[in-house]
Design a protein around this motif. Structure first.
Motif, PDB file in Angstrom:
ATOM      1  N   PHE A  49       3.509  -3.023   9.046  1.00 19.88           N
ATOM      2  CA  PHE A  49       3.634  -1.484   9.339  1.00 19.88           C
ATOM      3  C   PHE A  49       2.722  -0.488   8.221  1.00 19.88           C
ATOM      4  CE2 PHE A  49       7.302  -3.748  11.047  1.00 19.88           C
ATOM      5  CZ  PHE A  49       6.936  -3.293  12.649  1.00 19.88           C
ATOM      6  N   PHE A  50       1.754  -0.103   8.978  1.00 18.63           N
ATOM      7  CA  PHE A  50       1.224   1.131   8.104  1.00 18.63           C
ATOM      8  C   PHE A  50       2.025   2.356   8.236  1.00 18.63           C
ATOM      9  CE2 PHE A  50      -2.403  -1.672   9.784  1.00 18.63           C
ATOM     10  CZ  PHE A  50      -2.809  -2.254   8.574  1.00 18.63           C
ATOM     11  N   MET A  51       2.563   2.636   7.262  1.00 11.06           N
ATOM     12  CA  MET A  51       3.426   3.776   7.221  1.00 11.06           C
ATOM     13  C   MET A  51       2.478   5.093   7.028  1.00 11.06           C
ATOM     14  SD  MET A  51       5.986   1.876   7.303  1.00 11.06           S
ATOM     15  CE  MET A  51       7.267   3.328   7.273  1.00 11.06           C
ATOM     16  N   LEU A  52       1.456   5.329   6.720  1.00 14.85           N
ATOM     17  CA  LEU A  52       0.814   6.522   6.496  1.00 14.85           C
ATOM     18  C   LEU A  52       0.351   6.998   7.723  1.00 14.85           C
ATOM     19  CD1 LEU A  52      -1.631   5.711   3.597  1.00 14.85           C
ATOM     20  CD2 LEU A  52       0.606   6.768   3.600  1.00 14.85           C
ATOM     21  N   PHE A  53       0.313   6.326   9.051  1.00 10.63           N
ATOM     22  CA  PHE A  53       0.024   6.864  10.340  1.00 10.63           C
ATOM     23  C   PHE A  53       1.338   7.572  11.084  1.00 10.63           C
ATOM     24  CE2 PHE A  53      -3.117   3.482   9.717  1.00 10.63           C
ATOM     25  CZ  PHE A  53      -4.317   4.318  10.008  1.00 10.63           C
ATOM     26  N   GLU A  54       2.547   7.460  10.419  1.00 10.14           N
ATOM     27  CA  GLU A  54       3.573   7.970  11.011  1.00 10.14           C
ATOM     28  C   GLU A  54       3.662   9.677  10.719  1.00 10.14           C
ATOM     29  OE1 GLU A  54       5.871   6.352  12.325  1.00 10.14           O
ATOM     30  OE2 GLU A  54       5.197   4.192  11.980  1.00 10.14           O
ATOM     31  N   ASN A  55       4.203  10.040  11.873  1.00 14.92           N
ATOM     32  CA  ASN A  55       4.215  11.553  11.868  1.00 14.92           C
ATOM     33  C   ASN A  55       3.077  12.335  11.752  1.00 14.92           C
ATOM     34  OD1 ASN A  55       7.327  11.271  11.885  1.00 14.92           O
ATOM     35  ND2 ASN A  55       7.280  10.890   9.555  1.00 14.92           N
ATOM     36  N   LEU A  56       2.044  11.811  12.314  1.00 20.12           N
ATOM     37  CA  LEU A  56       0.718  12.434  12.052  1.00 20.12           C
ATOM     38  C   LEU A  56       0.756  13.685  13.240  1.00 20.12           C
ATOM     39  CD1 LEU A  56      -2.045  10.072  11.420  1.00 20.12           C
ATOM     40  CD2 LEU A  56      -1.145  11.663   9.848  1.00 20.12           C
ATOM     41  N   GLY A  57       1.447  13.641  14.224  1.00 20.21           N
ATOM     42  CA  GLY A  57       1.375  14.590  15.160  1.00 20.21           C
ATOM     43  C   GLY A  57       0.078  14.554  16.154  1.00 20.21           C
ATOM     44  N   CYS A  58      -0.279  15.839  16.657  1.00 18.55           N
ATOM     45  CA  CYS A  58      -1.347  15.865  17.498  1.00 18.55           C
ATOM     46  C   CYS A  58      -2.677  15.811  16.655  1.00 18.55           C
ATOM     47  CB  CYS A  58      -1.301  17.150  18.289  1.00 18.55           C
ATOM     48  SG  CYS A  58      -0.158  17.207  19.659  1.00 18.55           S
ATOM     49  N   PHE A  88       1.491   1.111   2.780  1.00 20.72           N
ATOM     50  CA  PHE A  88       1.235   2.379   2.286  1.00 20.72           C
ATOM     51  C   PHE A  88      -0.386   2.848   2.276  1.00 20.72           C
ATOM     52  CE2 PHE A  88       5.666   2.439   1.611  1.00 20.72           C
ATOM     53  CZ  PHE A  88       6.086   3.258   1.919  1.00 20.72           C
ATOM     54  N   LYS A  89      -0.955   2.041   3.009  1.00 22.09           N
ATOM     55  CA  LYS A  89      -2.460   2.027   3.166  1.00 22.09           C
ATOM     56  C   LYS A  89      -2.884   2.249   4.453  1.00 22.09           C
ATOM     57  CE  LYS A  89      -3.849   0.952  -1.150  1.00 22.09           C
ATOM     58  NZ  LYS A  89      -4.781   1.510  -1.870  1.00 22.09           N
ATOM     59  N   VAL A  90      -4.165   2.474   4.852  1.00 23.16           N
ATOM     60  CA  VAL A  90      -4.584   2.870   6.198  1.00 23.16           C
ATOM     61  C   VAL A  90      -5.525   1.604   6.605  1.00 23.16           C
ATOM     62  CG1 VAL A  90      -4.468   5.289   6.241  1.00 23.16           C
ATOM     63  CG2 VAL A  90      -6.516   3.875   5.281  1.00 23.16           C
ATOM     64  N   TYR A  91      -5.418   0.643   5.766  1.00 21.96           N
ATOM     65  CA  TYR A  91      -6.180  -0.902   6.074  1.00 21.96           C
ATOM     66  C   TYR A  91      -5.170  -1.925   5.203  1.00 21.96           C
ATOM     67  CZ  TYR A  91      -8.474  -0.219   1.541  1.00 21.96           C
ATOM     68  OH  TYR A  91      -8.714  -0.068   0.427  1.00 21.96           O
ATOM     69  N   CYS A  92      -5.504  -3.001   5.520  1.00 22.74           N
ATOM     70  CA  CYS A  92      -4.888  -4.353   4.858  1.00 22.74           C
ATOM     71  C   CYS A  92      -5.464  -4.458   3.313  1.00 22.74           C
ATOM     72  CB  CYS A  92      -4.950  -5.511   5.678  1.00 22.74           C
ATOM     73  SG  CYS A  92      -3.765  -5.468   7.007  1.00 22.74           S
ATOM     74  N   HIS A  93      -4.731  -4.601   2.489  1.00 23.14           N
ATOM     75  CA  HIS A  93      -5.191  -4.510   1.085  1.00 23.14           C
ATOM     76  C   HIS A  93      -4.457  -5.740   0.349  1.00 23.14           C
ATOM     77  CE1 HIS A  93      -5.710  -3.513  -3.187  1.00 23.14           C
ATOM     78  NE2 HIS A  93      -6.421  -2.557  -2.821  1.00 23.14           N
ATOM     79  N   ASN A  94      -5.228  -6.626  -0.119  1.00 24.89           N
ATOM     80  CA  ASN A  94      -4.652  -8.051  -0.470  1.00 24.89           C
ATOM     81  C   ASN A  94      -3.939  -8.002  -1.820  1.00 24.89           C
ATOM     82  OD1 ASN A  94      -4.972 -11.149  -0.105  1.00 24.89           O
ATOM     83  ND2 ASN A  94      -5.325 -10.865  -2.160  1.00 24.89           N
ATOM     84  N   TYR A  95      -4.025  -6.723  -2.586  1.00 24.74           N
ATOM     85  CA  TYR A  95      -3.187  -6.672  -3.739  1.00 24.74           C
ATOM     86  C   TYR A  95      -1.825  -6.153  -3.405  1.00 24.74           C
ATOM     87  CZ  TYR A  95      -1.581  -4.974  -8.404  1.00 24.74           C
ATOM     88  OH  TYR A  95      -0.912  -5.152  -9.427  1.00 24.74           O
ATOM     89  N   LEU A 132     -10.443   0.110  -7.202  1.00 24.98           N
ATOM     90  CA  LEU A 132      -9.841  -0.629  -8.326  1.00 24.98           C
ATOM     91  C   LEU A 132      -9.009   0.001  -8.850  1.00 24.98           C
ATOM     92  CD1 LEU A 132     -12.778  -2.875  -9.415  1.00 24.98           C
ATOM     93  CD2 LEU A 132     -11.124  -3.641  -7.948  1.00 24.98           C
ATOM     94  N   THR A 133      -9.241   1.373  -9.288  1.00 23.50           N
ATOM     95  CA  THR A 133      -8.499   2.061 -10.263  1.00 23.50           C
ATOM     96  C   THR A 133      -7.261   2.384  -9.695  1.00 23.50           C
ATOM     97  OG1 THR A 133     -10.122   2.845 -11.440  1.00 23.50           O
ATOM     98  CG2 THR A 133      -8.401   3.959 -11.940  1.00 23.50           C
ATOM     99  N   LEU A 134      -7.171   3.013  -8.255  1.00 24.75           N
ATOM    100  CA  LEU A 134      -6.115   3.339  -7.656  1.00 24.75           C
ATOM    101  C   LEU A 134      -5.297   2.106  -7.348  1.00 24.75           C
ATOM    102  CD1 LEU A 134      -7.707   5.669  -5.040  1.00 24.75           C
ATOM    103  CD2 LEU A 134      -5.981   6.233  -6.648  1.00 24.75           C
ATOM    104  N   SER A 135      -5.827   0.722  -7.020  1.00 26.18           N
ATOM    105  CA  SER A 135      -4.954  -0.257  -6.523  1.00 26.18           C
ATOM    106  C   SER A 135      -4.091  -0.848  -7.634  1.00 26.18           C
ATOM    107  CB  SER A 135      -5.842  -1.289  -5.777  1.00 26.18           C
ATOM    108  OG  SER A 135      -6.814  -1.616  -6.623  1.00 26.18           O
TER     109      SER A 135
END
Length: 305
Positions: free
Chosen positions: A8-17, A169-176, A252-255
């Protein structure tokens, strides 16, 4: 939790309109990216004078941009449009492989472009004998096969892990991020991922740096006219390289190091730069800086009207 379940991509929750605004902007941006890159591909394919190594490699960058954005935008737009933000384990792995093979392709193609410029500038009289059609074809085939094999194997290793979590907690699938959700020892996957990163990111970057430093040294020893022509062809490549290098460094730094230490909104923006900005910027830079491409693209635009 078995691997036949969903993430489940959690960052899409509660975005509203506001999600519909993001959807509209994302759709427009995606269409523009496809259009710009299609123009570059068609220009190189249709114009015989552009059937040269440098232009063929530029078209490879555009093909890769279409490939990478196709692995990201349709899924993103779907998640923005619907209320259910889940993806199957298998589909998530496929998206991860597509996005990271795209990143690997980009750097390896940029490496080939730096090699092409190095040969053209250091050995101009022997250029046609070194960069032959057959040799270029072999390099391009290797450039496409090596990343997909390496990244695909990483996906297969991840597929064997047992998952104990399903929130991304991403907007795409991240292997790491997927690997971190496993509840078994994942050292082998992490070590393999490090090896893949070194061979598909750092080694190409080192070779690119070496090539352009070598070119700079040669130009300093050459005439003003030679130096001007060399800079004219190299500066667009360097601009594209710097843009993508900064983007991949942010990812790379963020992940690996700053995950959770900076605001989530900033983290999302920086993590998307490598998949969003280069496909948009590349065709603009090459379309504006190379007269042959610019002329053919202008003709195609007029013809379409």
């Amino acid at each position: 939790m078995g691997n036949g379940t969903y993430f489940f991509f959690m960052l899409f929750e509660n975005l509203g309109c506001i999600k519909y605004v993001f959807f509209s902007l994302g759709l427009i941006f995606y269409c523009v990216v496809i259009y710009f890159n299609a123009l570059i591909i068609l220009a190189v394919f249709l114009e015989k004078t552009l059937h040269q190594p440098m232009y063929i490699l530029i078209s490879c960058l555009s093909i890769n941009s279409v490939y990478g954005t196709a692995g990201f935008f349709p899924r993103l737009l779907t998640d923005l449009l619907y209320d259910t933000h889940r993806i199957s384990f298998e589909a998530c792995l496929i998206q991860s492989v597509v996005i990271y093979s795209y990143a690997s392709y980009e750097l390896i193609i940029l490496m080939l472009m730096s090699f092409d410029r190095l040969v053209a500038i250091s050995k101009p009289l022997h250029y046609n004998n070194i960069i032959t059609t057959r040799f270029l074809t072999i390099l391009i085939v290797i450039a496409w096969l090596y990343p997909i094999i390496c990244v695909g194997c990483a996906g297969l290793l991840t597929a064997r892990l047992k998952m104990c979590g399903n929130k991304l907690f991403k907007v795409y699938c991240h292997n790491y991020e997927i690997v971190k959700l496993s509840c078994v020892n994942n050292n082998i996957v992490n070590i393999y991922g490090l090896i893949v990163t070194i061979t598909t990111v750092f080694i190409p970057l080192i070779f690119i740096l070496y090539s352009y430093v070598k070119i700079l040294i040669i130009c300093q020893r050459s005439s003003q006219d030679f130096r001007s022509k060399a800079y004219q062809t190299c500066i667009p490549h360097i601009a594209i390289l710097l843009n993508f290098s900064v983007a991949i460094f942010c990812e790379l730094t963020l992940s690996r190091f700053l995950n959770g230490e900076i605001p989530i909104e900033l983290a999302v923006i920086l993590s998307l730069e490598f998949i969003v900005i280069p496909p948009f910027v590349n065709p603009i830079v090459y379309g504006l800086n190379f007269p042959g491409i610019r002329k053919k693209v202008t003709h195609l635009i007029k013809a379409s009207k």
